[in-house]
Design a protein around this motif. Structure first.
Motif, PDB file in Angstrom:
ATOM      1  N   ASP A  76      35.715 -33.446 -10.091  1.00 11.30           N
ATOM      2  CA  ASP A  76      34.640 -32.670 -10.703  1.00 11.30           C
ATOM      3  C   ASP A  76      33.321 -32.878  -9.963  1.00 11.30           C
ATOM      4  O   ASP A  76      32.476 -31.997  -9.919  1.00 11.30           O
ATOM      5  CB  ASP A  76      34.453 -33.067 -12.168  1.00 11.30           C
ATOM      6  N   LEU A  77      33.133 -34.083  -9.440  1.00  8.13           N
ATOM      7  CA  LEU A  77      31.957 -34.390  -8.627  1.00  8.13           C
ATOM      8  C   LEU A  77      32.282 -35.566  -7.728  1.00  8.13           C
ATOM      9  O   LEU A  77      33.236 -36.297  -7.973  1.00  8.13           O
ATOM     10  CB  LEU A  77      30.720 -34.660  -9.487  1.00  8.13           C
ATOM     11  N   ILE A  78      31.486 -35.714  -6.686  1.00  7.76           N
ATOM     12  CA  ILE A  78      31.708 -36.785  -5.721  1.00  7.76           C
ATOM     13  C   ILE A  78      30.421 -37.576  -5.578  1.00  7.76           C
ATOM     14  O   ILE A  78      29.352 -37.004  -5.318  1.00  7.76           O
ATOM     15  CB  ILE A  78      32.138 -36.232  -4.348  1.00  7.76           C
ATOM     16  N   ILE A  79      30.531 -38.888  -5.733  1.00  8.11           N
ATOM     17  CA  ILE A  79      29.406 -39.785  -5.505  1.00  8.11           C
ATOM     18  C   ILE A  79      29.725 -40.565  -4.237  1.00  8.11           C
ATOM     19  O   ILE A  79      30.742 -41.264  -4.172  1.00  8.11           O
ATOM     20  CB  ILE A  79      29.197 -40.744  -6.688  1.00  8.11           C
ATOM     21  N   VAL A  80      28.861 -40.422  -3.229  1.00 13.64           N
ATOM     22  CA  VAL A  80      29.045 -41.117  -1.955  1.00 13.64           C
ATOM     23  C   VAL A  80      28.083 -42.297  -1.924  1.00 13.64           C
ATOM     24  O   VAL A  80      26.867 -42.105  -1.956  1.00 13.64           O
ATOM     25  CB  VAL A  80      28.774 -40.189  -0.754  1.00 13.64           C
ATOM     26  N   LEU A  81      28.630 -43.506  -1.888  1.00 14.82           N
ATOM     27  CA  LEU A  81      27.785 -44.676  -1.732  1.00 14.82           C
ATOM     28  C   LEU A  81      27.491 -44.851  -0.251  1.00 14.82           C
ATOM     29  O   LEU A  81      28.389 -44.747   0.583  1.00 14.82           O
ATOM     30  CB  LEU A  81      28.452 -45.925  -2.310  1.00 14.82           C
ATOM     31  N   ARG A  82      26.225 -45.097   0.063  1.00 13.63           N
ATOM     32  CA  ARG A  82      25.770 -45.205   1.450  1.00 13.63           C
ATOM     33  C   ARG A  82      25.144 -46.577   1.675  1.00 13.63           C
ATOM     34  O   ARG A  82      24.682 -47.220   0.727  1.00 13.63           O
ATOM     35  CB  ARG A  82      24.721 -44.128   1.744  1.00 13.63           C
ATOM     36  N   CYS A  83      25.088 -46.992   2.926  1.00 13.46           N
ATOM     37  CA  CYS A  83      24.465 -48.263   3.285  1.00 13.46           C
ATOM     38  C   CYS A  83      23.970 -48.164   4.721  1.00 13.46           C
ATOM     39  O   CYS A  83      24.677 -47.622   5.584  1.00 13.46           O
ATOM     40  CB  CYS A  83      25.483 -49.402   3.144  1.00 13.46           C
ATOM     41  N   HIS A  84      22.771 -48.687   4.975  1.00 14.53           N
ATOM     42  CA  HIS A  84      22.232 -48.638   6.336  1.00 14.53           C
ATOM     43  C   HIS A  84      23.261 -49.241   7.284  1.00 14.53           C
ATOM     44  O   HIS A  84      23.830 -50.310   7.008  1.00 14.53           O
ATOM     45  CB  HIS A  84      20.911 -49.404   6.412  1.00 14.53           C
ATOM     46  N   PRO A  85      23.533 -48.588   8.410  1.00 14.68           N
ATOM     47  CA  PRO A  85      24.583 -49.049   9.320  1.00 14.68           C
ATOM     48  C   PRO A  85      24.456 -50.507   9.775  1.00 14.68           C
ATOM     49  O   PRO A  85      25.469 -51.204   9.892  1.00 14.68           O
ATOM     50  CB  PRO A  85      24.464 -48.092  10.510  1.00 14.68           C
ATOM     51  N   SER A  86      23.250 -50.995   9.994  1.00  7.35           N
ATOM     52  CA  SER A  86      23.086 -52.398  10.422  1.00  7.35           C
ATOM     53  C   SER A  86      23.503 -53.359   9.319  1.00  7.35           C
ATOM     54  O   SER A  86      24.186 -54.362   9.572  1.00  7.35           O
ATOM     55  CB  SER A  86      21.635 -52.668  10.825  1.00  7.35           C
ATOM     56  N   LEU A  87      23.099 -53.068   8.103  1.00 10.04           N
ATOM     57  CA  LEU A  87      23.490 -53.907   6.966  1.00 10.04           C
ATOM     58  C   LEU A  87      24.989 -53.791   6.715  1.00 10.04           C
ATOM     59  O   LEU A  87      25.665 -54.790   6.428  1.00 10.04           O
ATOM     60  CB  LEU A  87      22.699 -53.510   5.721  1.00 10.04           C
ATOM     61  N   LEU A  88      25.511 -52.587   6.845  1.00 10.08           N
ATOM     62  CA  LEU A  88      26.943 -52.370   6.692  1.00 10.08           C
ATOM     63  C   LEU A  88      27.718 -53.224   7.703  1.00 10.08           C
ATOM     64  O   LEU A  88      28.698 -53.885   7.356  1.00 10.08           O
ATOM     65  CB  LEU A  88      27.281 -50.889   6.884  1.00 10.08           C
ATOM     66  N   ALA A  89      27.249 -53.236   8.947  1.00  6.30           N
ATOM     67  CA  ALA A  89      27.894 -54.041   9.986  1.00  6.30           C
ATOM     68  C   ALA A  89      27.873 -55.528   9.621  1.00  6.30           C
ATOM     69  O   ALA A  89      28.871 -56.239   9.815  1.00  6.30           O
ATOM     70  CB  ALA A  89      27.210 -53.802  11.331  1.00  6.30           C
ATOM     71  N   GLU A  90      26.766 -55.989   9.064  1.00  8.71           N
ATOM     72  CA  GLU A  90      26.679 -57.394   8.627  1.00  8.71           C
ATOM     73  C   GLU A  90      27.712 -57.683   7.546  1.00  8.71           C
ATOM     74  O   GLU A  90      28.383 -58.716   7.578  1.00  8.71           O
ATOM     75  CB  GLU A  90      25.283 -57.697   8.090  1.00  8.71           C
ATOM     76  N   ARG A  91      27.812 -56.776   6.579  1.00 10.59           N
ATOM     77  CA  ARG A  91      28.762 -56.964   5.482  1.00 10.59           C
ATOM     78  C   ARG A  91      30.198 -57.016   5.997  1.00 10.59           C
ATOM     79  O   ARG A  91      30.991 -57.868   5.582  1.00 10.59           O
ATOM     80  CB  ARG A  91      28.634 -55.835   4.462  1.00 10.59           C
ATOM     81  N   LEU A  92      30.556 -56.092   6.874  1.00  9.11           N
ATOM     82  CA  LEU A  92      31.931 -56.036   7.382  1.00  9.11           C
ATOM     83  C   LEU A  92      32.234 -57.229   8.285  1.00  9.11           C
ATOM     84  O   LEU A  92      33.341 -57.774   8.250  1.00  9.11           O
ATOM     85  CB  LEU A  92      32.173 -54.708   8.101  1.00  9.11           C
ATOM     86  N   SER A  93      31.266 -57.638   9.083  1.00  9.56           N
ATOM     87  CA  SER A  93      31.448 -58.827   9.928  1.00  9.56           C
ATOM     88  C   SER A  93      31.666 -60.064   9.069  1.00  9.56           C
ATOM     89  O   SER A  93      32.504 -60.916   9.394  1.00  9.56           O
ATOM     90  CB  SER A  93      30.236 -59.028  10.840  1.00  9.56           C
ATOM     91  N   ALA A  94      30.927 -60.161   7.968  1.00 12.76           N
ATOM     92  CA  ALA A  94      31.066 -61.308   7.062  1.00 12.76           C
ATOM     93  C   ALA A  94      32.455 -61.346   6.429  1.00 12.76           C
ATOM     94  O   ALA A  94      32.934 -62.412   6.031  1.00 12.76           O
ATOM     95  CB  ALA A  94      29.989 -61.260   5.980  1.00 12.76           C
ATOM     96  N   ARG A  95      33.110 -60.197   6.357  1.00 11.51           N
ATOM     97  CA  ARG A  95      34.478 -60.125   5.825  1.00 11.51           C
ATOM     98  C   ARG A  95      35.514 -60.503   6.888  1.00 11.51           C
ATOM     99  O   ARG A  95      36.705 -60.511   6.621  1.00 11.51           O
ATOM    100  CB  ARG A  95      34.796 -58.708   5.347  1.00 11.51           C
ATOM    101  N   GLY A  96      35.048 -60.732   8.106  1.00  7.84           N
ATOM    102  CA  GLY A  96      35.959 -61.096   9.181  1.00  7.84           C
ATOM    103  C   GLY A  96      36.566 -59.916   9.916  1.00  7.84           C
ATOM    104  O   GLY A  96      37.563 -60.061  10.622  1.00  7.84           O
TER     105      GLY A  96
END
Length: 170
Positions: free
Chosen positions: A78-98
């Motif tokens: 019925d609707l779409i909610i797209v969560l966004r994150c600044h790419p640099s912060l996103l990279a930090e988060r994913l790197s922290a996950r290994g």
């Protein structure tokens, strides 16, 4: 609810489920229905057919709830909610996950280029975007709740633009 991995989807979904919302993770749906068959070894991810996901969702009988995952926008909604994150912060988060460097770069670039947002806009559902970069998880959930109850103007398309980041991650 969709977005690049690391934008806060699962954290928000957990909170929404605790509040009584029916929440279904795309990955759980795919596992339950045996859809994780073909793994792309180069990208370290499974290839999923949106039609197979749609069929699996129909079998689940979820007619009112929140579908969560980076492919959720490819399923009728019925609707779409797209969560966004600044790419640099996103990279930090994913790197922290290994995550491997190549996978981190791929996802940061996808976020900078609005890949998931563009795919979502290509559907017939209304699309809203929430920048989670500086939000606490509870603020993200409040934003999602606002959208779900009709307070949508603040989260309209076009308020987030990280295109200048694309060169950094390509």
């Amino acid at each position: 609810m969709t977005g690049t991995p690391g934008t806060g989807k699962s954290t928000a979904a957990l909170s929404l489920a605790q509040d009584g919302w029916k929440v279904l993770e795309i990955n759980d749906l795919a596992k339950k229905h045996g859809l994780l068959k073909n793994k792309d070894l180069a990208r370290d991810s499974f290839e999923l057919d949106p039609d197979d996901l749609q069929e699996a969702l129909q079998k689940e009988g979820l007619t009112d709830g929140i579908l969560v995952g980076h492919l959720a926008h490819l399923i009728e909604a019925d609707l779409i909610i797209v969560l966004r994150c600044h790419p640099s912060l996103l990279a930090e988060r994913l790197s922290a996950r290994g995550w491997a460097t190549a996978k981190v770069r791929e996802n940061a670039l996808a976020e900078a280029l609005d890949v998931i947002l563009a795919e979502a806009v290509d559907t017939s559902a209304p699309v809203y975007e929430v920048d989670t970069s500086q939000m606490r998880p509870e603020d993200t959930v409040m934003a999602i709740r606002s959208i779900l109850v009709g307070e949508k103007e603040k989260y309209g398309l076009g308020n987030i633009d990280w295109s200048e980041e694309a060169l950094r991650w390509s």
